[in-house]
Design a protein around this motif. Structure first.
Motif, PDB file in Angstrom:
ATOM      1  N   GLU A   1       0.826  -1.211   0.000  1.00  9.87           N
ATOM      2  CA  GLU A   1       0.000   0.000   0.000  1.00  9.87           C
ATOM      3  C   GLU A   1       0.864   1.265   0.000  1.00  9.87           C
ATOM      4  O   GLU A   1       0.532   2.259  -0.656  1.00  9.87           O
ATOM      5  CB  GLU A   1      -0.944  -0.003   1.204  1.00  9.87           C
ATOM      6  CG  GLU A   1      -2.079  -1.002   1.076  1.00  9.87           C
ATOM      7  CD  GLU A   1      -3.102  -0.846   2.174  1.00  9.87           C
ATOM      8  OE1 GLU A   1      -2.798  -0.168   3.179  1.00  9.87           O
ATOM      9  OE2 GLU A   1      -4.197  -1.410   2.038  1.00  9.87           O
ATOM     10  N   HIS A   2       1.973   1.219   0.740  1.00 11.80           N
ATOM     11  CA  HIS A   2       2.867   2.373   0.770  1.00 11.80           C
ATOM     12  C   HIS A   2       3.453   2.634  -0.621  1.00 11.80           C
ATOM     13  O   HIS A   2       3.459   3.780  -1.094  1.00 11.80           O
ATOM     14  CB  HIS A   2       3.983   2.128   1.779  1.00 11.80           C
ATOM     15  CG  HIS A   2       5.036   3.194   1.785  1.00 11.80           C
ATOM     16  ND1 HIS A   2       4.789   4.498   2.158  1.00 11.80           N
ATOM     17  CD2 HIS A   2       6.363   3.151   1.431  1.00 11.80           C
ATOM     18  CE1 HIS A   2       5.895   5.215   2.049  1.00 11.80           C
ATOM     19  NE2 HIS A   2       6.860   4.428   1.612  1.00 11.80           N
ATOM     20  N   LEU A   3       3.922   1.595  -1.268  1.00 16.19           N
ATOM     21  CA  LEU A   3       4.504   1.763  -2.602  1.00 16.19           C
ATOM     22  C   LEU A   3       3.448   2.187  -3.610  1.00 16.19           C
ATOM     23  O   LEU A   3       3.704   3.023  -4.487  1.00 16.19           O
ATOM     24  CB  LEU A   3       5.172   0.457  -3.042  1.00 16.19           C
ATOM     25  CG  LEU A   3       6.420   0.060  -2.241  1.00 16.19           C
ATOM     26  CD1 LEU A   3       6.874  -1.341  -2.620  1.00 16.19           C
ATOM     27  CD2 LEU A   3       7.547   1.067  -2.466  1.00 16.19           C
TER      28      LEU A   3
ATOM     29  N   ASP B   1       5.436  -2.032  13.320  1.00 12.30           N
ATOM     30  CA  ASP B   1       5.349  -0.627  12.908  1.00 12.30           C
ATOM     31  C   ASP B   1       6.002  -0.453  11.545  1.00 12.30           C
ATOM     32  O   ASP B   1       7.032  -1.073  11.261  1.00 12.30           O
ATOM     33  CB  ASP B   1       6.058   0.281  13.915  1.00 12.30           C
ATOM     34  CG  ASP B   1       5.372   0.291  15.267  1.00 12.30           C
ATOM     35  OD1 ASP B   1       4.136   0.211  15.298  1.00 12.30           O
ATOM     36  OD2 ASP B   1       6.079   0.366  16.289  1.00 12.30           O
ATOM     37  N   MET B   2       5.409   0.383  10.719  1.00 13.58           N
ATOM     38  CA  MET B   2       6.068   0.727   9.463  1.00 13.58           C
ATOM     39  C   MET B   2       6.819   2.032   9.669  1.00 13.58           C
ATOM     40  O   MET B   2       6.241   3.038  10.095  1.00 13.58           O
ATOM     41  CB  MET B   2       5.084   0.869   8.305  1.00 13.58           C
ATOM     42  CG  MET B   2       5.824   1.056   6.970  1.00 13.58           C
ATOM     43  SD  MET B   2       4.799   0.830   5.508  1.00 13.58           S
ATOM     44  CE  MET B   2       3.927   2.382   5.508  1.00 13.58           C
ATOM     45  N   ILE B   3       8.116   1.998   9.391  1.00 13.07           N
ATOM     46  CA  ILE B   3       8.965   3.180   9.525  1.00 13.07           C
ATOM     47  C   ILE B   3       9.330   3.652   8.122  1.00 13.07           C
ATOM     48  O   ILE B   3      10.032   2.959   7.386  1.00 13.07           O
ATOM     49  CB  ILE B   3      10.236   2.872  10.333  1.00 13.07           C
ATOM     50  CG1 ILE B   3       9.862   2.303  11.712  1.00 13.07           C
ATOM     51  CG2 ILE B   3      11.086   4.114  10.486  1.00 13.07           C
ATOM     52  CD1 ILE B   3      11.052   1.861  12.534  1.00 13.07           C
ATOM     53  N   VAL B   4       8.821   4.814   7.750  1.00 14.35           N
ATOM     54  CA  VAL B   4       9.052   5.354   6.401  1.00 14.35           C
ATOM     55  C   VAL B   4      10.320   6.191   6.403  1.00 14.35           C
ATOM     56  O   VAL B   4      10.447   7.152   7.167  1.00 14.35           O
ATOM     57  CB  VAL B   4       7.852   6.198   5.943  1.00 14.35           C
ATOM     58  CG1 VAL B   4       8.136   6.808   4.569  1.00 14.35           C
ATOM     59  CG2 VAL B   4       6.595   5.335   5.895  1.00 14.35           C
ATOM     60  N   ARG B   5      11.245   5.814   5.523  1.00 12.96           N
ATOM     61  CA  ARG B   5      12.507   6.552   5.411  1.00 12.96           C
ATOM     62  C   ARG B   5      12.743   6.947   3.950  1.00 12.96           C
ATOM     63  O   ARG B   5      11.797   7.360   3.276  1.00 12.96           O
ATOM     64  CB  ARG B   5      13.648   5.708   5.978  1.00 12.96           C
ATOM     65  CG  ARG B   5      13.461   5.355   7.483  1.00 12.96           C
ATOM     66  CD  ARG B   5      14.740   4.784   8.053  1.00 12.96           C
ATOM     67  NE  ARG B   5      14.607   4.392   9.457  1.00 12.96           N
ATOM     68  CZ  ARG B   5      14.619   3.138   9.901  1.00 12.96           C
ATOM     69  NH1 ARG B   5      14.749   2.128   9.035  1.00 12.96           N
ATOM     70  NH2 ARG B   5      14.501   2.879  11.186  1.00 12.96           N
ATOM     71  N   ARG B   6      13.971   6.786   3.455  1.00 13.01           N
ATOM     72  CA  ARG B   6      14.332   7.371   2.159  1.00 13.01           C
ATOM     73  C   ARG B   6      14.508   6.366   1.026  1.00 13.01           C
ATOM     74  O   ARG B   6      14.856   6.738  -0.081  1.00 13.01           O
ATOM     75  CB  ARG B   6      15.646   8.159   2.304  1.00 13.01           C
ATOM     76  CG  ARG B   6      15.562   9.324   3.277  1.00 13.01           C
ATOM     77  CD  ARG B   6      16.868  10.099   3.358  1.00 13.01           C
ATOM     78  NE  ARG B   6      17.894   9.387   4.127  1.00 13.01           N
ATOM     79  CZ  ARG B   6      18.965   8.818   3.626  1.00 13.01           C
ATOM     80  NH1 ARG B   6      19.175   8.851   2.323  1.00 13.01           N
ATOM     81  NH2 ARG B   6      19.838   8.206   4.405  1.00 13.01           N
ATOM     82  N   SER B   7      14.263   5.070   1.274  1.00  8.33           N
ATOM     83  CA  SER B   7      14.587   4.067   0.258  1.00  8.33           C
ATOM     84  C   SER B   7      13.484   3.860  -0.777  1.00  8.33           C
ATOM     85  O   SER B   7      13.661   3.100  -1.729  1.00  8.33           O
ATOM     86  CB  SER B   7      14.905   2.728   0.930  1.00  8.33           C
ATOM     87  OG  SER B   7      13.756   2.222   1.590  1.00  8.33           O
ATOM     88  N   ALA B   8      12.351   4.522  -0.571  1.00 10.72           N
ATOM     89  CA  ALA B   8      11.270   4.439  -1.554  1.00 10.72           C
ATOM     90  C   ALA B   8      10.783   5.854  -1.850  1.00 10.72           C
ATOM     91  O   ALA B   8      10.490   6.619  -0.928  1.00 10.72           O
ATOM     92  CB  ALA B   8      10.121   3.581  -1.031  1.00 10.72           C
ATOM     93  N   VAL B   9      10.719   6.186  -3.134  1.00 10.91           N
ATOM     94  CA  VAL B   9      10.285   7.525  -3.549  1.00 10.91           C
ATOM     95  C   VAL B   9       9.169   7.396  -4.569  1.00 10.91           C
ATOM     96  O   VAL B   9       8.895   6.317  -5.097  1.00 10.91           O
ATOM     97  CB  VAL B   9      11.462   8.328  -4.146  1.00 10.91           C
ATOM     98  CG1 VAL B   9      12.533   8.566  -3.093  1.00 10.91           C
ATOM     99  CG2 VAL B   9      12.048   7.599  -5.355  1.00 10.91           C
ATOM    100  N   ALA B  10       8.533   8.525  -4.852  1.00 12.74           N
ATOM    101  CA  ALA B  10       7.434   8.536  -5.808  1.00 12.74           C
ATOM    102  C   ALA B  10       7.906   8.053  -7.172  1.00 12.74           C
ATOM    103  O   ALA B  10       8.989   8.415  -7.637  1.00 12.74           O
ATOM    104  CB  ALA B  10       6.856   9.946  -5.917  1.00 12.74           C
TER     105      ALA B  10
END
Length: 348
Positions: A170-172, A327-336
């Motif tokens: 869902e995040h991606l 927990d989902m921790i959102v960082r920098r390894s996935a971008v739009a």
């Protein structure tokens, strides 16, 4: 070797008194107990734990068997297990199976030989069933960690792998990715099966297609040969714009493979995974992860094992199952994703 008779002679007490001090049994005055322990220290007495366990039918030893100590998830899990064991007066022995059934069998023999009172175990997979059956045959209580084994009912601590995979998809998807690949462990491991199931269901819920070419089934352990990953990345057509890794070890291997090809995360490929990287994430908070409660896996699993030991000889107590949310921790390894204008895009 110093014996209880040597201690008794020097302390001026009977061998029975020394035995009672060592095993903390019987009524011994504090003065006598202190004197005996002082002599034990002076003579460098080391207790014969095997002899004691034969007499008491209890070793006060517990065993933790995990699959990969290099994985920060299991390192933190082991810390939790040790803390809980110490709290309850147990000493903890440790084994690392490296996802190998043969090594798991060797450790099983060690567990039985040392007369460990109980076992906390992350099994290698479904094929661990005969090993668990052997423990049960020898009346050795055990608690499973992270992985279920079909055909074996027991106390168990699990993470919500299916939900975790769903949240990563869902995040991606929210970032615009439509071609999401997954590198995962063997489907003979329950956690890998559940992660694949969550991935497939989430794709469907987000109106994204599932394609076999976008899934690589491998193993969760680290490897030096990355050719299978290289081949997988090269053969997918069209290329994915994002990858979900079934654990942090696989995520690191994907990064290594992409780097060798002159590509970078997230510029050329977005990447997310299960399990955090421990202290490394504090130094370089980079990977977006589903962070499982590793310490609680070990601590609660050990608490369940101690509880089961206390219930020995009592009427059958129902098996307990704990499912820990992550927990989902959102960082920098996935971008739009920026591939909306072309189907030949190689990354995010």
């Amino acid at each position: 070797m110093v014996t209880i008779y040597d201690i008794a002679a020097k302390a001026g007490v009977s061998a029975m008194t020394v035995s009672r001090v060592i095993n903390n049994t019987g009524k011994i005055s504090d003065k006598t107990r202190t004197k005996v322990r002082r002599v034990m220290d002076e003579l460098g007495y080391v207790q014969n734990q095997m002899a004691r366990s034969l007499v008491l039918q209890q070793s006060n030893l517990l065993f933790l068997l995990i699959t990969d100590i290099t994985n920060p998830f299991y390192t933190t899990l082991a810390r939790g297990a040790e803390d809980a064991a110490k709290k309850h007066g147990y000493r903890l022995l440790f084994g690392n199976s490296d996802e190998s059934l043969d090594k798991e069998k060797d450790y099983l023999d060690t567990i039985l030989a040392t007369r460990a009172d109980g076992v906390l175990i992350a099994p290698t997979g479904d094929s661990s069933l005969p090993h668990l059956e052997t423990l049960r045959k020898h009346d050795v209580p055990f608690v499973l960690l992270d992985r279920e084994v079909p055909g074996m009912e027991s106390d168990i601590v699990l993470g919500d792998s299916k939900e975790g995979a769903r949240r990563l998809v869902e995040h991606l998807s929210s970032l615009g990715h439509k071609r999401i690949a997954m590198i995962n462990g063997s489907r003979h491991v329950s956690s890998a099966r559940m992660r694949l199931e969550g991935y497939r269901e989430a794709l469907k819920l987000n109106d994204l297609p599932y394609e076999d070419q976008y899934v690589l089934e491998t193993a969760f352990e680290p490897r030096s040969d990355l050719s299978a990953i290289e081949h997988w990345l090269a053969e997918m057509n069209p290329a994915p714009t994002a990858i979900i890794a079934g654990n942090n070890v696989l995520a690191v291997e994907v990064i290594r493979t992409l780097t060798a090809q002159g590509k970078q995360v997230p510029d050329d490929m977005s990447l997310v995974c299960f399990d955090d990287l421990g202290p490394l994430s504090e130094i370089n908070p980079f990977l977006t992860v589903i962070a499982q409660q590793a310490y609680q896996f070990g601590y609660l699993g050990m608490q369940m094992l101690v509880d089961r030991l206390k219930e020995r000889g009592e009427p059958t107590v129902p098996w307990k199952k704990i499912v820990l949310p992550a927990d989902m921790i959102v960082r920098r390894s996935a971008v739009a994703c920026g591939c909306g204008l072309t189907d030949t895009c190689l990354g995010g």
